[in-house]
Design a protein around this motif. Sequence first.
Motif, PDB file in Angstrom:
ATOM      1  N   SER A  64       0.866  -1.174   0.000  1.00 38.60           N
ATOM      2  CA  SER A  64       0.000   0.000   0.000  1.00 38.60           C
ATOM      3  C   SER A  64       0.905   1.227   0.000  1.00 38.60           C
ATOM      4  CB  SER A  64      -0.873   0.003   1.247  1.00 38.60           C
ATOM      5  OG  SER A  64      -0.040   0.199   2.381  1.00 38.60           O
ATOM      6  N   TYR A  65       0.300   2.387  -0.220  1.00 36.00           N
ATOM      7  CA  TYR A  65       1.100   3.609  -0.194  1.00 36.00           C
ATOM      8  C   TYR A  65       1.774   3.786   1.167  1.00 36.00           C
ATOM      9  CZ  TYR A  65       2.434   8.489  -0.135  1.00 36.00           C
ATOM     10  OH  TYR A  65       3.158   9.644   0.003  1.00 36.00           O
ATOM     11  N   ASP A  66       1.051   3.496   2.236  1.00 39.18           N
ATOM     12  CA  ASP A  66       1.623   3.650   3.580  1.00 39.18           C
ATOM     13  C   ASP A  66       2.820   2.729   3.780  1.00 39.18           C
ATOM     14  OD1 ASP A  66      -0.212   5.545   4.133  1.00 39.18           O
ATOM     15  OD2 ASP A  66      -1.481   4.301   5.413  1.00 39.18           O
TER      16      ASP A  66
ATOM     17  N   ALA B  60      -1.191   9.138  -2.261  1.00 38.88           N
ATOM     18  CA  ALA B  60      -1.604   7.738  -2.174  1.00 38.88           C
ATOM     19  C   ALA B  60      -2.416   7.361  -3.411  1.00 38.88           C
ATOM     20  CB  ALA B  60      -2.426   7.509  -0.909  1.00 38.88           C
TER      21      ALA B  60
ATOM     22  N   PHE C 180      -0.029   6.924  -6.263  1.00 39.70           N
ATOM     23  CA  PHE C 180       0.717   5.673  -6.091  1.00 39.70           C
ATOM     24  C   PHE C 180      -0.125   4.506  -6.609  1.00 39.70           C
ATOM     25  CE2 PHE C 180       1.646   1.922  -3.469  1.00 39.70           C
ATOM     26  CZ  PHE C 180       3.010   1.781  -3.678  1.00 39.70           C
ATOM     27  N   ASP C 181      -1.411   4.508  -6.243  1.00 39.65           N
ATOM     28  CA  ASP C 181      -2.292   3.434  -6.725  1.00 39.65           C
ATOM     29  C   ASP C 181      -2.450   3.504  -8.242  1.00 39.65           C
ATOM     30  OD1 ASP C 181      -2.636   2.195  -4.320  1.00 39.65           O
ATOM     31  OD2 ASP C 181      -4.387   3.388  -3.764  1.00 39.65           O
TER      32      ASP C 181
ATOM     33  N   TRP D 282       4.683   1.351   1.427  1.00 39.97           N
ATOM     34  CA  TRP D 282       5.776   1.769   0.548  1.00 39.97           C
ATOM     35  C   TRP D 282       6.487   2.994   1.113  1.00 39.97           C
ATOM     36  CZ3 TRP D 282       6.130   6.311  -2.534  1.00 39.97           C
ATOM     37  CH2 TRP D 282       7.290   6.346  -3.350  1.00 39.97           C
ATOM     38  N   SER D 283       5.696   3.956   1.623  1.00 39.32           N
ATOM     39  CA  SER D 283       6.290   5.162   2.217  1.00 39.32           C
ATOM     40  C   SER D 283       7.195   4.789   3.380  1.00 39.32           C
ATOM     41  CB  SER D 283       5.207   6.107   2.729  1.00 39.32           C
ATOM     42  OG  SER D 283       4.596   6.788   1.671  1.00 39.32           O
TER      43      SER D 283
ATOM     44  N   PRO E 231       7.180   9.425  -1.250  1.00 34.19           N
ATOM     45  CA  PRO E 231       6.754   8.908   0.053  1.00 34.19           C
ATOM     46  C   PRO E 231       6.618  10.044   1.065  1.00 34.19           C
ATOM     47  CG  PRO E 231       9.082   8.430  -0.322  1.00 34.19           C
ATOM     48  CD  PRO E 231       8.560   9.055  -1.587  1.00 34.19           C
TER      49      PRO E 231
ATOM     50  N   ARG F 241      -1.159  14.130   1.188  1.00 33.36           N
ATOM     51  CA  ARG F 241      -0.884  12.718   1.378  1.00 33.36           C
ATOM     52  C   ARG F 241      -1.942  11.844   0.694  1.00 33.36           C
ATOM     53  NH1 ARG F 241       2.001   9.400   4.756  1.00 33.36           N
ATOM     54  NH2 ARG F 241       0.997   7.439   5.261  1.00 33.36           N
TER      55      ARG F 241
END
Length: 470
Positions: free
Chosen positions: A154-156, A252, A255-256, A158-159, A235, A248
């Motif tokens: 997920s973006y979180d 995200a 990113f998706d 990956w960040s 990120p 943010r």
Amino acid sequence: MIIADMADGLTRGVERLGAGVSGTFFEPTIRIGVTGLARAGKTVFITSLVANLLARDRMPGLAAAAEGAIRTAYLQPQPDDTVPRFEFEDHLAALTGPDPHWPDSTRSVSELRLSLRVQPSGLLSGLSGPRTVHLDIVDYPGEWLLDLGLLEQSYDEWSARSLARIEGREAAAPFRAALDAAPEGRWEEPDAQALARAWTATLEARRREGGSDLSPGRFLLPGELEGSPVLTFAPLPPETAAARGGLRREMARRFDAYKTRVVKPFFRDHFARIDRQIVLVDALGAIHRGPAAVEDLRRTLADILGAFRPGRNAWLSRLLLGRRVEKILFAATKADHLHHTQHARMAAIMEALVADAKSRADFAGARTAAMAIASLRATTEDQVPHEGGSLDVVRGILAETGRRAAFHPGELPQDPGRLLVPARQGAEAWLDGDYGAMRFAPQPLSLKPGEGPPHIRLDRAAQFLIGDRL
Ligand SMILES: Nc1nc2c(ncn2[C@@H]2O[C@H](COP(=O)(O)OP(=O)(O)O)[C@@H](O)[C@H]2O)c(=O)[nH]1
Ligand SMILES: [Mg+2]
């Protein structure tokens, strides 16, 4: 998520059915993937391979060419209408024209279809008429394979991972400054762009230091997507001011979008359809740069090759439906920098570089091989007197000055461990001395009818990749 994944799988299934019944009635097609990191030699390889399949006198190692079974070869319109065509004619003109030079580097995927009319000679010749085999050659950057790992994050996640990896690193100082400068609350597109630019700069700096886990891979090789929103994210740590605003959420979302609009289509439309793969590696270049570069190359190759490991990624496994790449050839390119007495050592080093990645899964029964090749031979071999004995050298025209020079890059070790072990242990320099590098220009050629450009073991590479299907 699951619905999107299923839809992806369905399209793939339908498309595969379509490919089977339309157009190419019973004419077999072999899709050959050609990949490698930037400057590994993909463009030169494809150009020379195709030229040497069109004019086959320099291909004795390809059985079907040696036996005369390939009656004719010709270029045809490729099957995929939206993929750029590999600019074969331009590249060949650059390499073999009156003022020979290396072709411009390409930064994206491209494709070329070469069709071979094949009729076995000898005993079997009367039994079947000639048939046509299509070779669809697909050139794509190895950097793009590094993104497969993103699909599971997920973006979180990956960040968090990305930020942990750069913690305390000097290379990331500008990115941290960009984070501090990001606005609280309301944001504008230039704020997102500043962060994405700083993140890209961090990746570039990490690559220069020898880092291999560089994501998103398309940030380093954006192709035609350069500047688009799908490549304009970075990120963000959850606790910063920027993160509390809407920025943010937008990052995200992008990113998706990157995963669904950039990563998945590449794997679905290109990667999943490959039958045979060649991975080109400038191993000699890395050896010249030193132990850190060799270790980085080894790790990056392991990451790249992860894509060929079945079960590595659930989405990809569903997409492949049990289909797999049948053969993978690892080729150390630019072997014309070495006297032939060193080629076997180069091939052993190539094999050792991918040994780890291979032992982890052996690519589910895909046949693999390692070779040292030169797609376009730019040198000739010679011996020069040296310290009372003689030294094996190669001679060529230096790309930078146009002057002729003899070159001896150093003795590669018999045991690849002499290079790979110190590289892994973080040695600063090679124990056994330095390995030189020189850039030779292509030599002016006068090709006889039937002759393609000179090469080293391109015919062997072709035999491994397609010989069994001709
Ligand atoms: N001497 C020699 N140099 C090569 C050969 N193949 C590639 N190169 C060098 O490597 C560079 C990059 O090759 P290219 O095919 O453009 O790499 P790509 O980025 O993977 O497509 C070329 O410009 C040449 O300098 C080869 O067979 N012999
Ligand atoms: Mg290229």
